[in-house]
Design an enzyme around this catalytic site. Structure first.
Site, PDB file in Angstrom:
ATOM      1  N   CYS A  13     -66.925 -19.115  -7.826  1.00  0.00           N
ATOM      2  CA  CYS A  13     -66.751 -20.045  -6.724  1.00  0.00           C
ATOM      3  C   CYS A  13     -68.023 -20.070  -5.882  1.00  0.00           C
ATOM      4  CB  CYS A  13     -65.547 -19.615  -5.881  1.00  0.00           C
ATOM      5  SG  CYS A  13     -65.347 -20.587  -4.378  1.00  0.00           S
ATOM      6  N   GLY A  46     -64.681 -11.141 -12.324  1.00  0.00           N
ATOM      7  CA  GLY A  46     -65.335 -12.429 -12.236  1.00  0.00           C
ATOM      8  C   GLY A  46     -64.590 -13.327 -11.267  1.00  0.00           C
ATOM      9  N   ASP A  47     -65.323 -14.201 -10.604  1.00  0.00           N
ATOM     10  CA  ASP A  47     -64.718 -15.163  -9.682  1.00  0.00           C
ATOM     11  C   ASP A  47     -63.863 -14.462  -8.629  1.00  0.00           C
ATOM     12  OD1 ASP A  47     -64.321 -17.711  -8.699  1.00  0.00           O
ATOM     13  OD2 ASP A  47     -62.622 -18.149 -10.019  1.00  0.00           O
ATOM     14  N   LEU A  48     -64.403 -13.397  -8.049  1.00  0.00           N
ATOM     15  CA  LEU A  48     -63.677 -12.625  -7.039  1.00  0.00           C
ATOM     16  C   LEU A  48     -63.638 -13.403  -5.731  1.00  0.00           C
ATOM     17  CD1 LEU A  48     -62.319  -9.976  -6.184  1.00  0.00           C
ATOM     18  CD2 LEU A  48     -64.598  -9.032  -5.759  1.00  0.00           C
TER      19      LEU A  48
END
Length: 347
Positions: free
Chosen positions: A220, A179-181
């Site tokens: 993001c 997640g949120d890479l």
């Protein structure tokens, strides 16, 4: 203060310790006064724990002690402290979690075998209300490094990006979706900034089986994939990760995001359209890889296994041959997006 050894929480560890009571982490000066990620950054980004000795002034209390460790909070990384192992003289990073959350936060580590591009847990100390998870220290993150460098030459970008994809592929193999890479999730483990590691797995999603369908809309804005913006529709977590990898690679090579706008609604509109510009100067193989990752149709994107054997890496990584042996080729609506606000736009 008594110490109790508990069952190993992650592979390769010798146990973790429970203390009778927490010793609160006091407000202390940082190990280094230079900010590693504030506004426009210097040309030599460093880590908040990049070797500066522990020091305090007469106007501050000393570092907090948790077991054998001295902790100093990092003002630019909430919930993270630099730590000094007083028994071994080793510098580490410490992440602090509520006791009710820490086991879930680190559960993914028990599923992964050791990998050179994923940071390992070194120790865990449990207090009454907090868990202190100790990891290797780092020497700055990729977001800071790329921003200070403006953009990276292809030979350097290929070496670093191969390490990024290797870590993501390793996670995908055991059913872990990141997640949120984003670039900030990868940090340098050496002062020469040649070795990258995924800095944590706290935001990952663990699959129950082969199905990688997801509904979460956390991430993001600059890295979110078009299908996530549809809202209320499930999407492939692995394909969403490969889109984020495409954004990372584009930013490394070009020095700015492929889709960027200060207004979130306009940004998401650009991402939905999926149109971006490839500047002159990129090699044909780099263009090919970017176009194979930043595709609106998730099913048309390369998998991480396929990325690792892409011709762009030929001659640019030391481990390409080994990777080819390991890889088995058989193998939000906008208002609902939970946005990270700390990811400033590249100019």
């Amino acid at each position: 203060m008594s110490v109790q050894l508990l069952q190993n929480p992650v592979p390769g560890r010798h146990g973790h310790k429970r203390f009778d009571a927490d010793e609160p982490v006091t407000s202390c000066p940082r190990l280094s006064e230079s900010s590693a990620d504030a506004g426009l950054l210097s040309s030599s980004p460093g880590s908040p724990v990049s070797g500066a000795p522990l020091s305090v002034t007469s106007t501050h209390q000393g570092p907090a002690r948790i077991g054998q460790y001295l902790l100093v909070p990092l003002t630019d990384r909430p919930g993270v402290h630099s730590a000094l192992d007083m028994d071994r003289g080793e510098e580490l990073l410490c992440k602090v979690f509520d006791m009710g959350q820490y086991q879930e936060k680190i559960r993914a580590y028990s599923m992964l075998s050791s990998h050179k591009n994923i940071i390992q847990i070194k120790d865990i100390v449990l207090g009454e209300s907090k868990a202190y998870v100790f990891q290797e220290k780092d020497f700055g993150d990729m977001h800071t490094f790329v921003k200070s460098s403006k953009r990276l030459p292809e030979d350097l970008a290929s070496k670093l990006f191969h390490q990024v994809v290797s870590a993501v592929y390793h996670c995908h193999q055991v059913g872990i979706i990141l997640g949120d890479l984003k670039l900030r999730k990868f940090v340098f483990s050496d002062e020469k900034r040649a070795q990258l590691k995924l800095e944590g797995l706290e935001d990952c999603h663990i699959l129950r089986g082969e199905d990688d369908s997801m509904f979460e809309t956390h991430g993001c804005p600059a890295y979110v994939s078009p299908e996530i913006l549809n809202g209320g529709v499930c999407y492939s977590g692995k394909h969403a990760n490969t889109w984020s990898l495409g954004v990372m690679l584009y930013t490394m090579l070009v020095g700015r995001y492929p889709f960027h706008d200060p207004d979130p609604a306009t940004l998401f509109s650009k991402i939905r359209r999926g149109t971006y510009c490839l500047p002159d100067g990129l090699s044909l193989r780099a263009r090919c890889l970017l176009r194979s990752l930043l595709r609106k149709d998730p099913g048309e994107r390369l998998t991480t296994a396929e990325v690792l054997i892409h011709p762009w890496f030929n001659g640019n990584t030391q481990d390409t041959g080994k990777a080819e042996q390991e890889v088995n080729l058989g193998e939000q609506t906008v208002p609902q997006i939970e946005m990270e606000q700390d990811e400033d736009f590249f100019s």
